[in-house]
Design an enzyme around this catalytic site. Structure first.
Site, PDB file in Angstrom:
ATOM      1  N   PHE A 142       0.829  -1.214   0.000  1.00  0.00           N
ATOM      2  CA  PHE A 142       0.000   0.000   0.000  1.00  0.00           C
ATOM      3  C   PHE A 142       0.854   1.251   0.000  1.00  0.00           C
ATOM      4  O   PHE A 142       2.010   1.228   0.404  1.00  0.00           O
ATOM      5  CB  PHE A 142      -0.914   0.003   1.227  1.00  0.00           C
ATOM      6  CG  PHE A 142      -1.972  -1.047   1.139  1.00  0.00           C
ATOM      7  CD1 PHE A 142      -3.212  -0.751   0.609  1.00  0.00           C
ATOM      8  CD2 PHE A 142      -1.704  -2.345   1.542  1.00  0.00           C
ATOM      9  CE1 PHE A 142      -4.180  -1.732   0.493  1.00  0.00           C
ATOM     10  CE2 PHE A 142      -2.665  -3.338   1.429  1.00  0.00           C
ATOM     11  CZ  PHE A 142      -3.910  -3.028   0.913  1.00  0.00           C
ATOM     12  N   CYS A 143       0.241   2.349  -0.416  1.00  0.00           N
ATOM     13  CA  CYS A 143       0.880   3.663  -0.406  1.00  0.00           C
ATOM     14  C   CYS A 143       1.450   3.934   0.978  1.00  0.00           C
ATOM     15  O   CYS A 143       0.727   3.766   1.950  1.00  0.00           O
ATOM     16  CB  CYS A 143      -0.165   4.726  -0.770  1.00  0.00           C
ATOM     17  SG  CYS A 143       0.387   6.411  -0.576  1.00  0.00           S
ATOM     18  N   PRO A 144       2.689   4.345   1.155  1.00  0.00           N
ATOM     19  CA  PRO A 144       3.658   4.720   0.133  1.00  0.00           C
ATOM     20  C   PRO A 144       4.615   3.580  -0.255  1.00  0.00           C
ATOM     21  O   PRO A 144       5.673   3.857  -0.823  1.00  0.00           O
ATOM     22  CB  PRO A 144       4.432   5.836   0.822  1.00  0.00           C
ATOM     23  CG  PRO A 144       4.505   5.385   2.256  1.00  0.00           C
ATOM     24  CD  PRO A 144       3.224   4.621   2.512  1.00  0.00           C
ATOM     25  N   GLY A 145       4.261   2.325   0.028  1.00  0.00           N
ATOM     26  CA  GLY A 145       5.156   1.184  -0.200  1.00  0.00           C
ATOM     27  C   GLY A 145       5.775   1.107  -1.582  1.00  0.00           C
ATOM     28  O   GLY A 145       7.005   1.104  -1.713  1.00  0.00           O
ATOM     29  N   ASP A 175      -1.789  -0.333  -6.220  1.00  0.00           N
ATOM     30  CA  ASP A 175      -2.165   0.720  -5.287  1.00  0.00           C
ATOM     31  C   ASP A 175      -2.460   1.999  -6.082  1.00  0.00           C
ATOM     32  O   ASP A 175      -1.626   2.460  -6.858  1.00  0.00           O
ATOM     33  CB  ASP A 175      -1.009   0.938  -4.304  1.00  0.00           C
ATOM     34  CG  ASP A 175      -1.239   2.142  -3.428  1.00  0.00           C
ATOM     35  OD1 ASP A 175      -2.185   2.097  -2.631  1.00  0.00           O
ATOM     36  OD2 ASP A 175      -0.486   3.125  -3.555  1.00  0.00           O
TER      37      ASP A 175
END
Lengths: 80, 138
Positions: free
Chosen positions: A17-20, A44
């Site tokens: 997921f953001c910011p991944g 995402d």
């Protein structure tokens, strides 16, 4: 350039997921060589907007954002 | 000099700490320096071993906590501290412990997770934060 073009590096960030995905890309760019191409797979939606923005700001080349139905394939070239 | 983002982290519940990790990452991604001043419950969340305790949820959203935890577990969402660690690996993130809280709780540098860089007074933090483009109290 077609969307299935081979890249030097492939990062599968699907499920992250953001910011991944963006952070994984930043790490890969930092560790990579100038001229290298990197593809990142992500599902995402935040990253779909964030990654092109970051690529522009950081001065690399966005080769494309390709819609693969259940994920995006974003291809970037390290320029510096 | 890079632009700076200053976060004052007062809260110690997961719903407030998650954004700390995420905003710090956003700052790093956009080439900003990030300075975090952890105080009170926020600082307690950085005590050694705190991340192994079950995360606390704000009282307001207590009833939603089990659902939230379940969802985050299923989707493998990293902990706020791991998100912050990644941001720190990739950019200029400084984590500062509030000296007053540390004194109050009888804690020193060794009491905190390795992510904490220094213990500073509020004056020093404010002096540094006055140059920040973004300042948030969380």
């Amino acid at each position: 350039m077609s969307d299935d073009v081979e890249t030097d590096v492939l990062i599968d960030a699907r499920g992250s997921f953001c910011p991944g995905p963006l952070m994984e890309l930043i790490r890969a760019i930092r560790e990579g060589e100038v001229g290298e191409t990197i593809a990142i797979l992500s599902n995402d939606n935040g990253s779909k907007r964030d990654i092109p923005l970051w690529v522009g700001k950081a001065g690399h080349e966005l080769i494309g954002v390709f819609d693969k139905e259940d994920h995006d394939r974003i291809v970037v070239k390290k320029l510096k | 000099m890079a632009d700076k983002m200053s976060l004052i982290v007062f809260s110690g519940t997961m719903d407030k700490l998650m954004p700390v990790g995420i905003l710090a990452s956003g700052g790093v991604a956009m080439g900003m320096d990030v300075e975090i001043f952890a105080t009170f419950w926020g600082l307690q969340s950085l005590a050694k071993g705190a991340s192994e305790q079950p995360p606390r949820m704000s009282k307001d959203f207590e009833d939603m906590a089990p659902m939230m935890m379940q969802m985050m577990k299923e989707k493998n969402v990293p902990s706020w501290l791991d998100t912050l660690r990644t941001a720190k690996e990739l950019g200029n993130v400084k984590v500062l412990a509030c000296a007053m809280t540390a004194d109050l709780m009888g804690m020193d540098k060794d009491s905190f997770d390795d992510i904490v860089d220094d213990i500073v007074g509020v004056g020093e933090f404010v002096d540094s934060a006055k140059d920040a483009k973004i300042t948030l109290f969380i």
